[in-house]
Design a protein around this motif. Structure first.
Motif, short mmCIF file in Angstrom:
data_model
loop_
_atom_site.label_atom_id
_atom_site.label_comp_id
_atom_site.label_asym_id
_atom_site.label_seq_id
_atom_site.Cartn_x
_atom_site.Cartn_y
_atom_site.Cartn_z
N ASN A 37 0.67 -1.21 -0.01
CA ASN A 37 0.02 0.07 0.14
C ASN A 37 0.95 1.19 -0.02
N GLY A 38 0.13 2.30 0.04
CA GLY A 38 1.11 3.71 -0.16
C GLY A 38 1.67 4.14 1.19
N THR A 39 1.14 3.77 2.16
CA THR A 39 1.71 4.06 3.54
C THR A 39 2.92 3.27 3.77
N THR A 49 -2.50 17.04 4.76
CA THR A 49 -2.12 15.82 3.95
C THR A 49 -2.94 14.63 4.82
N TYR A 50 -2.84 13.38 4.09
CA TYR A 50 -3.44 12.01 4.58
C TYR A 50 -2.28 11.88 5.76
N ALA A 61 -0.97 9.24 6.63
CA ALA A 61 0.14 8.23 6.34
C ALA A 61 1.26 8.94 6.02
N THR A 62 1.43 10.19 5.68
CA THR A 62 2.58 10.79 5.45
C THR A 62 3.57 11.13 6.53
N VAL A 70 3.96 16.35 -0.66
CA VAL A 70 2.89 15.59 -1.13
C VAL A 70 2.42 16.52 -2.35
N ASP A 123 5.44 12.33 -2.21
CA ASP A 123 4.34 11.33 -2.09
C ASP A 123 3.57 11.67 -2.96
N ALA A 143 0.71 9.67 -3.88
CA ALA A 143 -0.28 8.68 -3.68
C ALA A 143 -1.63 9.08 -4.61
N GLU A 144 -1.90 10.78 -4.51
CA GLU A 144 -3.24 11.06 -5.09
C GLU A 144 -2.99 11.86 -6.33
N SER A 184 0.00 5.33 -4.05
CA SER A 184 -0.82 4.46 -3.54
C SER A 184 -2.01 3.98 -4.48
N LYS A 244 -8.24 5.64 -5.40
CA LYS A 244 -7.26 6.17 -6.39
C LYS A 244 -7.64 6.11 -7.77
N GLY A 272 -2.48 -1.40 -2.49
CA GLY A 272 -1.32 -1.49 -3.27
C GLY A 272 -0.54 -0.38 -3.16
#
Ligand SMILES: Cc1ncc(COP(=O)(O)O)c(C=O)c1O
Length: 374
Positions: free
Chosen positions: A60-62, A86-87, A89-90, A132, A158, A160-161, A182, A187, A194
């Motif tokens: 996953n992205g984390t 940010t989310y 996880a960062t 990010v 980052d 992810a998005e 991510s 997404k 993933g």
């Protein structure tokens, strides 16, 4: 009756291509674990998409962020500059390696970490920056990389998005030492869960591939020279990702149509603001962002509650991380003052965006926003 209206989800995967066929192919081949042709193919094709030499898939992205920080040898006591908008996880990933996330305010032109504010947060313990690409918009990577070079810091993107976003014509994912992605279900490209890392450095790649696979020696099977992790992604997930990648132009075109329709239909609603787009940016159309300003006549949370009644799912912007329980004490001790982060987070919300949406869904959402205004 409102309750009879179909529910409009904020996000939904688009699996209308070869997703099913490739998953069945992987199943029938019996390669369902973390070796297989779809993994090799996706890693090659995703690196090509990002303009890097390599891509490494992970669960996953984390974990992609965690592995990047392990690869860069970030240690307890180190500090890493991150945005607060940010989310989580960062910042969580920084804590996983015992280091401390130090929060920096956002740039009004991008809503991403502000290169002009990095200096005030640097200490002798600062080792790097995680930039990010928030809500699909690239951070100002040239300015961030210049600052990092002067101070001897590494930079991680980052992304992810921000699948397929471009910065000054260059793909996000190719703009720092390492980039992380991510593929969570909401997404643009997804395998349910993933993640991936992209990079150009073969030594770092080998180190991270080793750490991803329990620390097993790349030359001697079942010999483990270092303590590693099981961060691998499956061939089944990569089968989905290969199909997603094939159809990326179609998926993106659908999402862009939705973005254009929102922009057009909400442009004249008083008090509705939009995500800024820097002149050099080609953002990825992830979730559509609006801000609810005073001129709208109702608070953001009231609009969200109204849309929920209308069976339209929305999300508030990320809660500033420096105000959340795991980080607020340390942030207070460092006397972090992030006024733009606080202001944007309080006013911002995400609207639905996925290829299953119709223009009549769009009308329902934008009419509900327009009619609630006063
Ligand atoms: C900016 C950002 N970083 C990291 C992640 C973590 O990715 P994952 O949910 O795949 O672990 C996400 C989102 O999901 C994200 O939005």
């Amino acid at each position: 009756m409102i309750k009879d209206l179909p529910f409009i989800q904020i996000a939904a995967p688009d699996l209308r291509g070869n997703e099913e066929a490739y998953v069945v192919e992987a199943l029938r081949s019996s390669w369902i674990s973390s070796t297989g042709a779809f993994i090799d193919r996706f890693e090659r094709d995703f690196a090509d998409l990002c303009g890097t030499n390599s891509a490494i898939t992970v669960c996953n992205g984390t974990i992609a962020l965690h592995l990047a920080l392990l690869g860069l040898d970030v240690r307890p006591g180190d500090e890493v500059l991150v945005p607060s908008l940010t989310y989580i996880a960062t910042a969580n990933a920084v804590r996983y390696v015992g280091a401390e996330p130090v929060f920096v305010d956002i740039d009004p032109e991008t809503w991403c970490i502000d290169p002009a504010r990095l200096e005030q947060h640097v200490t002798p313990r600062t080792k790097g920056i995680i930039a990010v690409h928030l809500y699909g918009h690239p951070a100002d990577m040239d300015a961030i990389n210049r600052f990092a070079a002067v101070h001897g810091l590494w930079v991680v993107e980052d992304a992810a998005e921000a699948h397929t976003a471009r910065y000054k014509g260059r793909p996000c994912g190719s703009l720092a030492r390492i980039a992380t992605f991510s593929f969570y279900g909401n997404k643009i490209l997804t395998s349910g869960e993933g993640g991936a890392l992209t990079l150009n450095d073969p030594h770092l790649e080998l180190r991270m591939r080793t750490l991803r696979g329990q620390g097993m020696s790349p030359t001697e099977r079942y010999y483990f020279p270092v303590t590693g992790y099981n961060f691998r992604l499956t061939n089944l997930a990569c089968a989905l990702l290969c199909a997603q990648l094939e159809r990326r132009d179609e998926i993106l075109a659908d999402r862009r149509r939705i973005f254009d329709a929102y922009n057009e239909r909400l442009a004249d609603v008083p008090g509705i603001g939009f995500q800024p787009v820097a002149t050099w940016a080609e953002p990825a159309p992830w979730l559509f962002c609006i801000t609810v300003e005073e001129a709208y006549g109702r608070p953001r949370d009231a609009l969200m509650a109204h849309l929920a009644q209308e069976r339209i799912e929305t999300r508030p912007f990320f809660h500033p991380l420096h105000r959340l329980p795991p980080f607020r004490e340390a942030s207070r001790r460092r006397q972090e003052h992030l006024p733009l982060t606080d202001a944007v987070a309080a006013r911002g919300m995400n609207l639905p965006c996925h290829s299953g949406m119709t223009m009549s869904d769009l009308d329902r959402i934008t009419d509900a926003i327009r009619n609630f205004q006063r």
